[in-house]
Design an enzyme around this catalytic site. Structure first.
Site, PDB file in Angstrom:
ATOM      1  CG  ASP A  51      -2.045   1.030   1.067  1.00  0.00           C
ATOM      2  OD1 ASP A  51      -2.436   1.347  -0.082  1.00  0.00           O
ATOM      3  OD2 ASP A  51      -2.524   1.526   2.099  1.00  0.00           O
ATOM      4  CE1 TYR A  91       0.010   9.131   4.086  1.00  0.00           C
ATOM      5  CE2 TYR A  91       2.271   9.878   3.862  1.00  0.00           C
ATOM      6  CZ  TYR A  91       1.021   9.998   4.441  1.00  0.00           C
ATOM      7  OH  TYR A  91       0.813  10.987   5.383  1.00  0.00           O
ATOM      8  CG  HIS A 143      -4.098  10.949   2.326  1.00  0.00           C
ATOM      9  ND1 HIS A 143      -5.172  10.844   3.174  1.00  0.00           N
ATOM     10  CD2 HIS A 143      -3.227   9.969   2.702  1.00  0.00           C
ATOM     11  CE1 HIS A 143      -4.965   9.840   4.018  1.00  0.00           C
ATOM     12  NE2 HIS A 143      -3.797   9.298   3.759  1.00  0.00           N
ATOM     13  CD  GLU A 167      -6.077   5.133   4.332  1.00  0.00           C
ATOM     14  OE1 GLU A 167      -5.444   4.335   3.608  1.00  0.00           O
ATOM     15  OE2 GLU A 167      -5.557   5.794   5.251  1.00  0.00           O
ATOM     16  CD  GLU A 175      -5.253   3.165  -0.390  1.00  0.00           C
ATOM     17  OE1 GLU A 175      -4.450   2.506  -1.100  1.00  0.00           O
ATOM     18  OE2 GLU A 175      -5.125   3.290   0.845  1.00  0.00           O
ATOM     19  CG  ASP A 187      -5.740   0.802   3.469  1.00  0.00           C
ATOM     20  OD1 ASP A 187      -5.869  -0.247   4.118  1.00  0.00           O
ATOM     21  OD2 ASP A 187      -4.807   1.614   3.650  1.00  0.00           O
ATOM     22  NE  ARG A 243      -7.773   7.134   9.172  1.00  0.00           N
ATOM     23  CZ  ARG A 243      -7.079   6.868   8.063  1.00  0.00           C
ATOM     24  NH1 ARG A 243      -5.861   6.346   8.148  1.00  0.00           N
ATOM     25  NH2 ARG A 243      -7.592   7.110   6.886  1.00  0.00           N
ATOM     26  CD  GLN A 285      -3.062   4.905  10.353  1.00  0.00           C
ATOM     27  OE1 GLN A 285      -4.280   4.986  10.216  1.00  0.00           O
ATOM     28  NE2 GLN A 285      -2.231   5.375   9.455  1.00  0.00           N
ATOM     29  CE  LYS A 306      -3.562   2.397   7.063  1.00  0.00           C
ATOM     30  NZ  LYS A 306      -4.307   3.292   6.169  1.00  0.00           N
ATOM     31  CB  THR A 323      -7.992  -4.459   1.938  1.00  0.00           C
ATOM     32  OG1 THR A 323      -7.057  -4.231   3.008  1.00  0.00           O
ATOM     33  CG2 THR A 323      -7.733  -3.461   0.817  1.00  0.00           C
ATOM     34  CB  THR A 371      -5.743   8.033   1.134  1.00  0.00           C
ATOM     35  OG1 THR A 371      -5.690   7.002   2.092  1.00  0.00           O
ATOM     36  CG2 THR A 371      -7.069   8.762   1.213  1.00  0.00           C
ATOM     37  CD  GLU A 380      -7.424  13.141   3.920  1.00  0.00           C
ATOM     38  OE1 GLU A 380      -7.128  13.987   3.064  1.00  0.00           O
ATOM     39  OE2 GLU A 380      -7.444  11.922   3.680  1.00  0.00           O
TER      40      GLU A 380
HETATM   41 MN    MN Z   1      -3.941   3.239   2.562  1.00  0.00          MN
END
Ligand code: MN
Length: 440
Positions: A140, A142, A147, A212, A214, A246, A250, A253, A266, A270, A372, A386
């Protein structure tokens, strides 16, 4: 990059009327792949191609005289319960099958051929899907600057992204075992959470469940260990793209990810869309990959003229939320955000080139998450974190409900499509996943 050919002709139509409907996701110019069987049966899963509201059963088609040569070989490989062998055949075989299907499905196909194909159609409403390939490895990324900036400010209270962000496509090696196809449900994970100011973490159900937005990038042909894929060849190793959610816990995380990155936050679920839109089908939607002159320019191994000219893809994306209450009361989902993949800071080719630069082998069926996808404007963020400012400004759902983070029973729907004047609109279908209550 793929050249445009007759299969991209905006004026091409199918004899199957549902493929010609305005706004249809699966016109004859698209022809995305999945693995399917008739719902509620014990049939073997096999490859299928979407056209209008139907699926072309590739196992059935491969048993007819409608195909020959490279297209027949490709259809046989795609008739299996996973598309790995088909992916391994490479771009010439993928294209041969695309072109053969286009000829069989287009207006004016020979009556005998049309009759053969008609017998290979299964209505999409009667189909169920599985994950389209055996995913050996999942990575994955980023790669959205917007983001990354939003997360840096919300989660870490820092002003700018880490210095490496503008020099390389950041990623972590993820977990393939819990990737599920649209329709997936999963239990809210339990985990360790460190409340602000506390001296010890709590063991509890995730209280900050997020999604997320994606894209999933499916690797076609792989590379041998020790043999990096150069930018110029990178996209020849990519079969196509699907939608990918994804799911992210949080609160788990932020406590666990220092210093090695996401782990349990995570790896519980998925969700991907069943249909893979091929790089061939996406060719009309390529667009310039801009890098502001004030930013670091990519190192040579991440740069190419073709990437600068057309490395980005204008894939329109939306996130929708359907709460349990909305579902029970018969209302549709509420749209949370919309953006485009063209804003991404690093391109698909750069992700592939960077991933393999040190000698890492990619294999057919490996899956890369784009990271994301958040655009620059308000309402373009690809995560609730966000949109709702880490829970401080809950997002109204239009029916009196609002969300800071996801609640049990919430279904998140991702949608994607491409459209522009002079080209046929093509869609990705939908990815849908639902959060269930934690198993305490
Ligand atoms: Mn992700």
């Amino acid at each position: 990059m793929t050249a445009l050919d007759h299969t991209h002709d905006v004026n091409a139509h199918s004899w199957l009327e549902s493929a010609n409907a305005a706004g249809a996701d699966f016109p004859i110019q698209n022809l995305p792949f999945s693995v399917f069987r008739r719902r509620g049966t014990q049939q073997a899963f096999r490859g299928g191609v979407a056209i209008g509201d139907q699926v072309v059963d590739l196992a059935a088609l491969a048993a007819t005289p409608a195909l020959e040569g490279a297209a027949l070989q490709a259809a046989r490989a795609a008739a299996q319960p996973a598309l790995n062998d088909f992916f391994a055949l490479g771009p010439a075989a993928w294209r041969a099958l695309r072109h053969a299907l286009f000829a069989l499905l287009k207006d004016g196909a020979a009556p005998g051929q049309l009759a053969l194909l008609r017998d290979c159609l299964v209505p999409q409403r009667e189909a169920e899907h599985s994950v389209p390939a055996r995913i050996g490895d999942y990575t994955d990324f980023y790669t959205s600057l917007d983001h990354a900036l939003n997360c840096t400010r919300l989660l870490l209270a820092e002003g700018d992204v880490t210095p490496n962000f503008r020099w390389l496509p950041i990623a972590y090696h993820g977990r393939a075992s819990t990737i599920g196809v649209s329709g997936q449900t999963f239990r809210r994970p339990m985990g360790q959470v460190m409340p602000p100011g506390a001296k010890a973490p709590l063991y509890q159900a995730c209280a900050r469940m997020d999604y997320e937005l994606e894209l999933g990038i499916w690797i076609g042909q792989g590379n041998a260990a020790g043999e990096p894929i150069a930018m110029a060849q990178a996209e020849q190793h990519v079969f196509g793209i699907c939608l990918l959610n994804d799911w992210s816990a949080r609160d788990i995380q932020v406590w666990e990810m220092a210093p090695l990155g996401p782990f349990l936050a995570k790896n519980f679920a998925t969700t991907i869309s069943p249909w893979i839109v091929t790089m061939d089908a996406l060719a009309p939607y390529r667009t310039a990959w801009p890098r502001p002159a004030t930013d670091p320019q990519p190192l040579d191994y991440l740069d190419s003229p073709a990437n600068r000219e057309a490395g980005a893809i204008d894939i329109r994306l939306e996130v929708w939320l359907e709460s349990q209450r909305a579902r029970q009361e018969g209302r549709g989902p509420a749209r949370l955000s919309s953006t485009s993949f063209r804003h991404q800071y690093w391109s698909v080719a750069q992700m592939v080139a960077h991933h393999t630069m040190g000698g890492c082998a990619l294999n057919p069926g490996d899956l890369l998450g784009s990271g994301t996808i958040s655009g620059p404007g308000p309402g373009e963020a690809g995560a609730l974190l966000e949109l709702a400012s880490a829970g401080r400004n809950p997002v109204p759902l239009g029916d009196g409900d609002e969300r800071g983070f996801l609640e049990d029973g919430d279904a998140v729907l991702l949608r994607g499509w491409c459209e522009k004047p002079g080209a046929a609109r093509i869609g990705f279908g939908e990815s849908r996943g639902t959060v269930l209550a934690a198993l305490r």
